[in-house]
Structures are given as C-alpha cells and as structure tokens.
Design an enzyme around this catalytic site. Structure first.
Site, mmCIF file in Angstrom:
data_model
loop_
_atom_site.group_PDB
_atom_site.id
_atom_site.type_symbol
_atom_site.label_atom_id
_atom_site.label_comp_id
_atom_site.label_asym_id
_atom_site.label_seq_id
_atom_site.Cartn_x
_atom_site.Cartn_y
_atom_site.Cartn_z
ATOM 1 N N CYS A 270 0.848 -1.181 0.000
ATOM 2 C CA CYS A 270 0.000 0.000 0.000
ATOM 3 C C CYS A 270 0.888 1.237 0.000
ATOM 4 O O CYS A 270 1.897 1.300 0.695
ATOM 5 C CB CYS A 270 -0.939 0.096 1.195
ATOM 6 S SG CYS A 270 -2.146 -1.225 1.257
ATOM 7 N N TRP B 19 -2.525 -2.840 -1.594
ATOM 8 C CA TRP B 19 -2.192 -4.263 -1.648
ATOM 9 C C TRP B 19 -3.038 -4.882 -0.542
ATOM 10 O O TRP B 19 -2.813 -4.641 0.644
ATOM 11 C CB TRP B 19 -0.702 -4.478 -1.389
ATOM 12 C CG TRP B 19 -0.283 -5.895 -1.571
ATOM 13 C CD1 TRP B 19 0.031 -6.515 -2.742
ATOM 14 C CD2 TRP B 19 -0.135 -6.885 -0.551
ATOM 15 N NE1 TRP B 19 0.373 -7.819 -2.508
ATOM 16 C CE2 TRP B 19 0.277 -8.081 -1.181
ATOM 17 C CE3 TRP B 19 -0.296 -6.879 0.832
ATOM 18 C CZ2 TRP B 19 0.524 -9.257 -0.484
ATOM 19 C CZ3 TRP B 19 -0.061 -8.061 1.531
ATOM 20 C CH2 TRP B 19 0.347 -9.223 0.874
ATOM 21 N N HIS C 78 17.213 -37.379 -3.954
ATOM 22 C CA HIS C 78 16.528 -37.708 -2.700
ATOM 23 C C HIS C 78 15.033 -37.405 -2.770
ATOM 24 O O HIS C 78 14.386 -37.277 -1.737
ATOM 25 C CB HIS C 78 17.180 -36.942 -1.538
ATOM 26 C CG HIS C 78 18.621 -37.301 -1.342
ATOM 27 N ND1 HIS C 78 19.014 -38.540 -0.873
ATOM 28 C CD2 HIS C 78 19.761 -36.620 -1.609
ATOM 29 C CE1 HIS C 78 20.341 -38.584 -0.831
ATOM 30 N NE2 HIS C 78 20.816 -37.437 -1.288
ATOM 31 N N GLU D 259 7.536 -15.747 -10.078
ATOM 32 C CA GLU D 259 6.847 -14.514 -9.690
ATOM 33 C C GLU D 259 6.380 -13.679 -10.879
ATOM 34 O O GLU D 259 5.377 -12.995 -10.781
ATOM 35 C CB GLU D 259 7.662 -13.681 -8.710
ATOM 36 C CG GLU D 259 8.905 -13.064 -9.265
ATOM 37 C CD GLU D 259 9.694 -12.294 -8.207
ATOM 38 O OE1 GLU D 259 9.098 -11.745 -7.290
ATOM 39 O OE2 GLU D 259 10.932 -12.246 -8.348
ATOM 40 N N GLU E 188 16.988 -18.584 -6.789
ATOM 41 C CA GLU E 188 16.647 -17.247 -7.276
ATOM 42 C C GLU E 188 16.103 -17.314 -8.710
ATOM 43 O O GLU E 188 15.136 -16.625 -9.052
ATOM 44 C CB GLU E 188 17.897 -16.344 -7.182
ATOM 45 C CG GLU E 188 17.804 -14.992 -7.878
ATOM 46 C CD GLU E 188 16.700 -14.089 -7.370
ATOM 47 O OE1 GLU E 188 16.018 -14.428 -6.399
ATOM 48 O OE2 GLU E 188 16.508 -13.025 -7.992
ATOM 49 N N LYS F 202 12.416 -16.014 -9.774
ATOM 50 C CA LYS F 202 12.169 -15.028 -10.837
ATOM 51 C C LYS F 202 11.114 -15.568 -11.797
ATOM 52 O O LYS F 202 10.196 -14.857 -12.185
ATOM 53 C CB LYS F 202 13.444 -14.708 -11.637
ATOM 54 C CG LYS F 202 14.472 -13.853 -10.968
ATOM 55 C CD LYS F 202 14.100 -12.396 -10.809
ATOM 56 C CE LYS F 202 13.438 -12.122 -9.522
ATOM 57 N NZ LYS F 202 14.197 -11.821 -8.342
ATOM 58 N N ASN G 141 -1.548 2.485 5.390
ATOM 59 C CA ASN G 141 -0.663 1.391 4.986
ATOM 60 C C ASN G 141 -0.265 0.679 6.268
ATOM 61 O O ASN G 141 0.266 1.311 7.181
ATOM 62 C CB ASN G 141 0.566 1.984 4.274
ATOM 63 C CG ASN G 141 1.740 1.024 4.195
ATOM 64 O OD1 ASN G 141 2.884 1.430 4.239
ATOM 65 N ND2 ASN G 141 1.469 -0.251 4.053
ATOM 66 N N GLY G 142 -0.543 -0.626 6.340
ATOM 67 C CA GLY G 142 -0.185 -1.372 7.546
ATOM 68 C C GLY G 142 -1.352 -2.234 7.989
ATOM 69 O O GLY G 142 -2.277 -2.488 7.203
ATOM 70 N N ARG H 141 3.897 -0.317 -4.818
ATOM 71 C CA ARG H 141 3.616 -0.823 -3.476
ATOM 72 C C ARG H 141 2.320 -1.627 -3.400
ATOM 73 O O ARG H 141 1.972 -2.170 -2.349
ATOM 74 C CB ARG H 141 3.539 0.336 -2.489
ATOM 75 C CG ARG H 141 4.784 1.172 -2.456
ATOM 76 C CD ARG H 141 4.621 2.333 -1.529
ATOM 77 N NE ARG H 141 4.601 1.894 -0.150
ATOM 78 C CZ ARG H 141 5.677 1.777 0.612
ATOM 79 N NH1 ARG H 141 6.848 2.078 0.127
ATOM 80 N NH2 ARG H 141 5.578 1.376 1.854
ATOM 81 N N LYS I 107 6.075 -4.367 -4.389
ATOM 82 C CA LYS I 107 7.539 -4.230 -4.330
ATOM 83 C C LYS I 107 8.057 -4.200 -2.904
ATOM 84 O O LYS I 107 9.135 -4.690 -2.624
ATOM 85 C CB LYS I 107 7.917 -2.938 -5.059
ATOM 86 C CG LYS I 107 9.386 -2.655 -5.106
ATOM 87 C CD LYS I 107 10.046 -3.470 -6.190
ATOM 88 C CE LYS I 107 11.536 -3.344 -6.188
ATOM 89 N NZ LYS I 107 12.179 -4.559 -6.711
HETATM 90 C C1 F6R Z 1 11.654 -11.043 -5.500
HETATM 91 C C2 F6R Z 1 11.638 -9.961 -4.545
HETATM 92 C C3 F6R Z 1 11.311 -10.272 -3.125
HETATM 93 C C4 F6R Z 1 12.150 -9.395 -2.188
HETATM 94 C C5 F6R Z 1 11.695 -9.588 -0.736
HETATM 95 C C6 F6R Z 1 12.542 -8.790 0.227
HETATM 96 O O1 F6R Z 1 12.015 -10.600 -6.758
HETATM 97 O O2 F6R Z 1 11.865 -8.839 -4.883
HETATM 98 O O3 F6R Z 1 11.460 -11.616 -2.835
HETATM 99 O O4 F6R Z 1 13.486 -9.744 -2.328
HETATM 100 O O5 F6R Z 1 10.369 -9.196 -0.604
HETATM 101 O O6 F6R Z 1 12.491 -7.445 -0.069
HETATM 102 P P1 F6R Z 1 13.622 -6.446 0.373
HETATM 103 O O7 F6R Z 1 14.871 -6.861 -0.300
HETATM 104 O O8 F6R Z 1 13.127 -5.117 -0.071
HETATM 105 O O9 F6R Z 1 13.736 -6.561 1.861
#
Ligand code: F6R
Length: 588
Positions: free
Chosen positions: A2, A76, A484, A468, A461, A465, A100-101, A29, A583
């Site tokens: 948010c 969000w 395993h 997501e 990772e 990617k 937000n929260g 956000r 984000k």
């Molecule tokens: C994936 C991604 C998330 C962040 C995670 C932590 O692409 O961006 O998995 O890495 O939410 O966020 P930060 O790094 O902002 O603490």
C-alpha cells in the site's frame, strides 16, 4: 505494501492531479485498487477503482474532483477483498483516511464502535480509524486531541493520513512501523510512503520516526512525538536520483533494470570501501533477509565461511523471531534488503537488538530507509531505484557488497572485481538466446533449477524469478539433493535448468546432469566454454563468459533473469506488476 500520499496545496490550488502523479510513483507498493479523496466545499469527495491506477485515472476523467487538500492510496489487499468498497480512502461521515499497515486490535475497536452505533461498510481494518476519528470529533475534541486519542487506541503498524470536512485546510498523518515522509515544496506540503511520490513538487523532506505525527494546515507543518509533545525534526534535501525514473527505450522497468546491472555493479564497487574492522572480534555472523535478498545471504554464507572462516547462519526474517533463536556472543547481524523497509527483516533486527548486544549492519538499496536508520552501519547498493517488482539489479549489487566483505583479505579476488562489470555486460548479450529458449519452454507448467555450492542459491533465485513474473511453477534444488526425491518430477517435458560452470564442483554437477538426462529430454545447461566441451551433446548449452568461480553467482543470475523476463513476455503477464505482489512488503 500500500502506498499513501497526502497533499496540502499552499496556494489553494487543486491538488488532485498531483495526488495522481504521486500515486503513479507509489503503484509499485500495490495495485489491487486505487483511490483519491479531497475536501471540496466542506465536503469529502472521493473516487475509487479496482485494479491498476489507470482505472482510477479513467474514472477521474469522467468525474473530475478538485480540492486543495487531499489524500490518495494504492492498495495491496490485506483485510478484505480487492473490491471498490474496500478501496481506500475509507470514510466515516466527514473523515477520510488512507492507511498502509495493519491495525491488529481492529476487532475490539470495531465491536466498541458498533456499540456506539457506527455502521461498518467495508471489510477493512482501516475503517476503525475513520470511525474513531469521527467519534472523537462528534464528542467535541479538537482535531489534534482527536488524532492523538486515536493513535493511543490503535495497535499494529501504520502510516496514515486523514482529511476532514469540518477542518477543510488541514491534514494529519502519523507513522508507526510503516514508512512515512513529509515533503516540503514551494507550493505544497506532502506526506507519502516514499519520497519519490512527492519529489515532483517538493525539494526537502523529513522522515517521521515511529510514533511521530504531523499536522499540516495553512502552509505549516507541526510535528509531534509519540507523547504529542511538539518536536522540530531536521529537513533534508531530496536527492536528485529520486527525481526521474523513466523506462526510457525499454518495454519494461524489469528489462531496463536487468540491463543496468553492469553500471549498478560498477558503482557499488566504487562507492563501498569495506573496513575490515567490521569483523573485529566477531565469532558468528547472522544474516536476516527475505525472498531474493535471502538468497543473496545464502550465497554470502559460502563466501564468508570460506574466506573469513566465521560461521554464518542465514535466517528467513519472517521466521526468526517466532522461535527461540540463540544469538551467540560477538555476533554480527547483517540485514540484506532492497527496500530497507521489509517489516519481517526490520522486526527480526529489532529482536536481535532487544536480545543481544550484537552490532547490526544493513545492506540496503533505498537510502534513509527504516532498516538503514536502525542499523549501526549501512552499506548502500548503488543500484538506483528499482521499480520492477521482481528484484534484479539490487540482487547482484547486494552480492557485490557481500563478496567485497568476504574477499577483503584476498588481493587477487579484490582486483578481479574490476573485470566484473564488463563480464556482466557480455552476459546481457545472451538476451536473444534467452528469447529463443523462452520460446521453447514458455508453455511448460513447471520447471526445475539445479545448482551446487554457491550456485545452489542462484538456482533458487532463478526459480523465484520465473514463478513470480510468469506464474510458472518452478523450484530450485541443490543438484545433489535431486536424487533424494525431486527426481520423481523429471519427465521428457519438464525443463531442467542446470547451472554448471567448469569449477571445482563441475564433475559432481555433471553427473547430476547425467542422471537427469537419463530421465528427461529437456535439459538446459548454463555453463562456460570449457564446461560445454565436456557436457553431454543431447542437452541445450548456454555458454556464459568464463569467470573466476567465486564470482559465478553474480554472473549466472543475469541470464536467469533474462529467461524469466522473456517467458513472462510470451505468457503475456504484467512483468513489472505481477499479480498479487508488491515491491515493498510492509506487513507481516
Ligand atoms: C523477488 C523480490 C522479493 C524481495 C523480498 C525482500 O524478486 O523482490 O522476494 O526480495 O520481498 O524485499 P527487500 O529486499 O526489499 O527486503
């Protein structure tokens, strides 16, 4: 999670367009819904729309609203479905609130308000704030008193801003555990979750601390601490790099940010000198992070234990404080975070602070973010603003800082850093090859990523990617672990993406690949020219530049980002704003 914004126009001009421009910057956000409210002729006018901000903009074109004091929100969803009714601003008669929260005690407060006759129209936790404010105003409280009382009642995390029909020139805002900044410009005073939302109209900023709040009225902002004593926080200049974040020639921010990696790496190397003193008397390292940042921490464990000979625990921050972790003496805690405001990481750090006297270091991308402010020392990744929801350039920049921490005593490796940006530049040339590969695998329902050693976290990772942004189920495994259990997943269709440079683990990974090849046809190997000569010809080989094996995690992350990007494009998803994500994760 948010984004909130509030603007008071000093010259009485309409601020609706400024609010929408601010929301554009905050959309990363959350984008389940967006809304705006202004005070107009002693009435609250509001407009809300489900989905992306564009839907609200379209609605506003048909129903323009105007006022010189207003608030906006991009959501969000946490409490209540992403419907128009649950979209913020949330109102109660003459009060409109954006939040937000999470208000953790909203059930008790709701029950109490219902007894007083307040009717709840949304499923949100936020609605209690609007009704509580209205109740205090109905009881004859001054605006400041009403706000103060409400802040004393609510528990949880919040950044809130509220406007009032009966105080048409005033906006109040507060923060507790969710970010909030107050911006000052010639003609506007703003509040916002993020400085970029106000950088178009403001040049100075004050970051509120937990418990602090502000009243903005008649061209002035008055600040208060958590006991409502007046305070005078110091203004800072808004840094220039916040001012412009455009996609430029790129179709998506994510692609732009992938392509910016050589420069982000170069700057991160240039601006971060790691003082060896940081490890003085340290007998244990504790890394706390989430998601992609957590995977950077996993890579660091390989590096730190090998080069610093200090044992390392890497912890998923959201789990950490809910068990009974033992923090040994002389522990150095390292928080890794792009946004610097991930609540799980912040809370885990606070747990460390309360329960030990460990030194706390942050590796953050966003300057002045909450996590950087609570840490004893900060290393900033110089990646610049990352807008795409999927983290790319911040990740490789985090790895650069962690590698520099680890290789500090190793002259050869420290020199090798100079070649890293150019080698990563070469990896970007693989984009066309990644397009072809994406063409081949984009219809798969699932994918497996395999890696060994410090490339195991990169397999995780790579899988993250892909899932997501393309919504393809993907999992990363330590290559040796496959036998395993996960090997049961392999058939002729599932893409098995293996990371296998010609390094000290080459033979081991190559035999894991043979085992996969005996059971499936779709084996894709990311390797180097030496490795490619030795790997089976029935596989697809993607040849990366040859690099010292310690730097491979940084290099091998890049084509996996490009692959995920191209698969997502072919599947027609919203690459920069994938569904259900935001984000910056500021709720638990
Ligand atoms: C994936 C991604 C998330 C962040 C995670 C932590 O692409 O961006 O998995 O890495 O939410 O966020 P930060 O790094 O902002 O603490």
């Amino acid at each position: 999670m948010c984004g909130i914004i509030g603007i008071v126009g000093i010259d009485g001009k309409n601020v609706a367009n400024n609010i929408i421009s601010g929301l554009e910057k905050l959309e990363y956000r959350g984008y389940d819904s967006a809304g705006i409210a202004v005070v107009c002729d002693r009435r609250i006018e509001k407009l809300r729309a489900v989905g992306k901000l564009q839907n609200l903009k379209t609605k506003l074109e048909g129903n323009p609203i105007s006022g010189s004091v207003g608030i906006g929100h991009t959501r969000w969803a946490t409490h209540g479905k992403p419907t128009e009714n649950n979209a913020h601003p949330i109102t109660s008669e003459g009060v409109a609130v954006v939040h937000n929260g999470i208000i953790e005690n909203y059930r008790e407060l709701k029950f109490d308000l219902q007894k007083d006759g307040f009717i709840f129209e949304t499923e949100t936790d936020t609605e209690v704030i609007a009704h509580l404010l209205q109740r205090e105003i109905n009881n004859g409280c001054s605006l400041c008193k009403a706000f103060q009382k409400v802040l004393d009642l609510i528990e949880g995390s919040y950044a809130i801003a509220a406007i009032f029909s009966s105080f048409p020139n005033t906006l109040v805002a507060a923060r507790h555990k969710s970010p909030l900044a107050v911006g000052f410009g010639e003609k506007h005073i703003c509040v916002g979750s993020d400085v970029s939302a106000m950088s178009a109209v403001c040049c100075d900023v004050i970051y509120l601390e937990d418990g602090e709040w502000v009243k903005i009225a008649d061209g002035n902002a008055t600040f208060f601490d958590k006991n409502s004593n007046p305070i005078e926080p110091v203004k800072q200049k808004i840094s220039d790099d916040l001012i412009s974040i455009e996609k430029g020639e790129y179709a998506h921010y994510m692609l732009k940010e992938i392509m910016e990696q050589p420069s982000a790496i170069r700057k991160t190397i240039l601006y971060n000198k790691i003082d060896k003193e940081i490890f003085h008397d340290i007998s244990r390292i504790l890394i706390l992070a989430c998601g992609t940042s957590y995977y950077a921490g996993m890579v660091a464990k390989y590096w730190f234990e090998k080069f610093l000979k200090i044992p390392v625990d890497v912890e998923i921050a959201s789990e950490y404080r809910y068990r009974s972790p033992i923090i040994g003496k002389n522990t150095l805690a390292i928080a890794i975070t792009q946004s610097g405001e991930t609540i799980d990481t912040l809370e885990a750090l606070e747990y460390v602070r309360k329960n030990s006297n460990s030194r706390v270091v942050a590796i953050a991308n966003v300057k002045n973010s909450a996590i950087s402010r609570v840490s004893d020392f900060v290393f900033y990744t110089e990646a610049g603003i990352e807008v795409g929801v999927a983290s790319t350039k911040a990740f490789t920049a985090q790895l650069v800082i962690l590698a520099r921490m680890a290789f500090g005593n190793h002259e050869f490796l420290m020199r090798e850093f100079q070649n890293l940006p150019a080698i990563c530049e070469e990896a970007l040339d693989l984009n066309d090859e990644m397009k072809h590969l994406a063409q081949r695998i984009h219809t798969a329902n699932s994918a497996i990523y395999l890696g060994r050693g410090s490339l195991y976290p990169i397999s995780l990772e790579g899988a993250l990617k892909l899932k997501e942004i393309s919504y393809v189920h993907a999992e990363g495994f330590a290559a040796g672990e496959m036998k395993h259990g996960p090997i049961a997943l392999i058939d002729d269709n599932i893409p098995v993406i293996c990371l296998c440079p010609h390094n000290e683990l080459f033979e081991k990974t190559a035999s894991n690949i043979q085992v996969a090849l005996a059971r499936g046809k779709n084996i894709i190997i990311f390797t180097d020219s030496e490795g490619s000569k030795l790997l089976p010809s029935e596989t697809t080989k993607i040849i990366l530049p040859t690099i010292h094996s310690e730097f491979a995690p940084i290099l091998y992350a890049i084509p996996l980002q490009l692959l995920a990007y191209n698969v997502a494009l072919m599947r027609g998803t919203d690459v920069d704003k994938p569904r259900n994500l935001a984000k910056s994760v500021t709720v638990e």
